[in-house]
Motif scaffolding. Structure first.
Motif, mmCIF file in Angstrom:
data_model
loop_
_atom_site.group_PDB
_atom_site.id
_atom_site.type_symbol
_atom_site.label_atom_id
_atom_site.label_comp_id
_atom_site.label_asym_id
_atom_site.label_seq_id
_atom_site.Cartn_x
_atom_site.Cartn_y
_atom_site.Cartn_z
ATOM 1 N N UNK A 14 -5.282 -1.986 3.318
ATOM 2 C CA UNK A 14 -6.728 -1.777 3.262
ATOM 3 C C UNK A 14 -6.948 -0.319 3.638
ATOM 4 N N UNK A 15 -7.377 0.496 2.692
ATOM 5 C CA UNK A 15 -7.508 1.935 2.891
ATOM 6 C C UNK A 15 -8.365 2.276 4.108
ATOM 7 N N UNK A 19 -12.184 1.082 5.937
ATOM 8 C CA UNK A 19 -12.181 0.394 7.219
ATOM 9 C C UNK A 19 -10.823 -0.086 7.689
ATOM 10 N N UNK A 20 -9.760 0.229 6.943
ATOM 11 C CA UNK A 20 -8.416 -0.171 7.337
ATOM 12 C C UNK A 20 -7.938 0.577 8.571
ATOM 13 N N UNK A 27 0.161 -1.577 6.846
ATOM 14 C CA UNK A 27 0.939 -0.549 6.152
ATOM 15 C C UNK A 27 2.015 -1.200 5.288
ATOM 16 N N UNK A 28 2.330 -0.525 4.171
ATOM 17 C CA UNK A 28 3.410 -0.950 3.310
ATOM 18 C C UNK A 28 4.010 0.286 2.653
ATOM 19 N N UNK A 29 5.264 0.217 2.182
ATOM 20 C CA UNK A 29 5.872 1.384 1.546
ATOM 21 C C UNK A 29 5.358 1.553 0.124
ATOM 22 N N UNK A 38 -3.765 8.665 -4.527
ATOM 23 C CA UNK A 38 -4.522 7.415 -4.507
ATOM 24 C C UNK A 38 -5.809 7.464 -3.717
ATOM 25 N N UNK A 39 -5.789 8.062 -2.536
ATOM 26 C CA UNK A 39 -6.981 8.099 -1.687
ATOM 27 C C UNK A 39 -8.127 8.850 -2.323
#
Length: 75
Positions: A14-15, A19-20, A27-29, A38-39
């Motif tokens: 969740x970016x 609100x992440x 987090x994930x790779x 991406x952001x």
């Protein structure tokens, strides 16, 4: 944040701009080349909330209402 010895970054499920948190469970790779843009892409993206009603993702985070997005295709 690069994952040591790889071409991956730790990416937010969740970016942060939605609100992440910076916690391990969020987090994930993700390949560093994909993660790098991406952001910014997400920040400026517009989504159709209902037929004919559009909103920028950045504006959606500034409301008290919670939104969930479903990705149906990628470029």
């Amino acid at each position: 944040m690069n994952i040591k010895g790889s071409n991956f970054n730790a990416d937010h499920v969740l970016e942060r701009q939605l609100g992440g948190t910076d916690t391990l469970d969020n987090l994930w790779p993700l390949d560093a080349g994909i993660n790098g843009s991406g952001g910014s892409t997400l920040h400026h993206m517009q989504v159709e909330l209902t037929p004919g009603v559009w909103s920028k993702v950045v504006d959606m985070k500034n409301t008290s209402r919670k939104y969930f997005l479903k990705v149906v295709s990628t470029l």
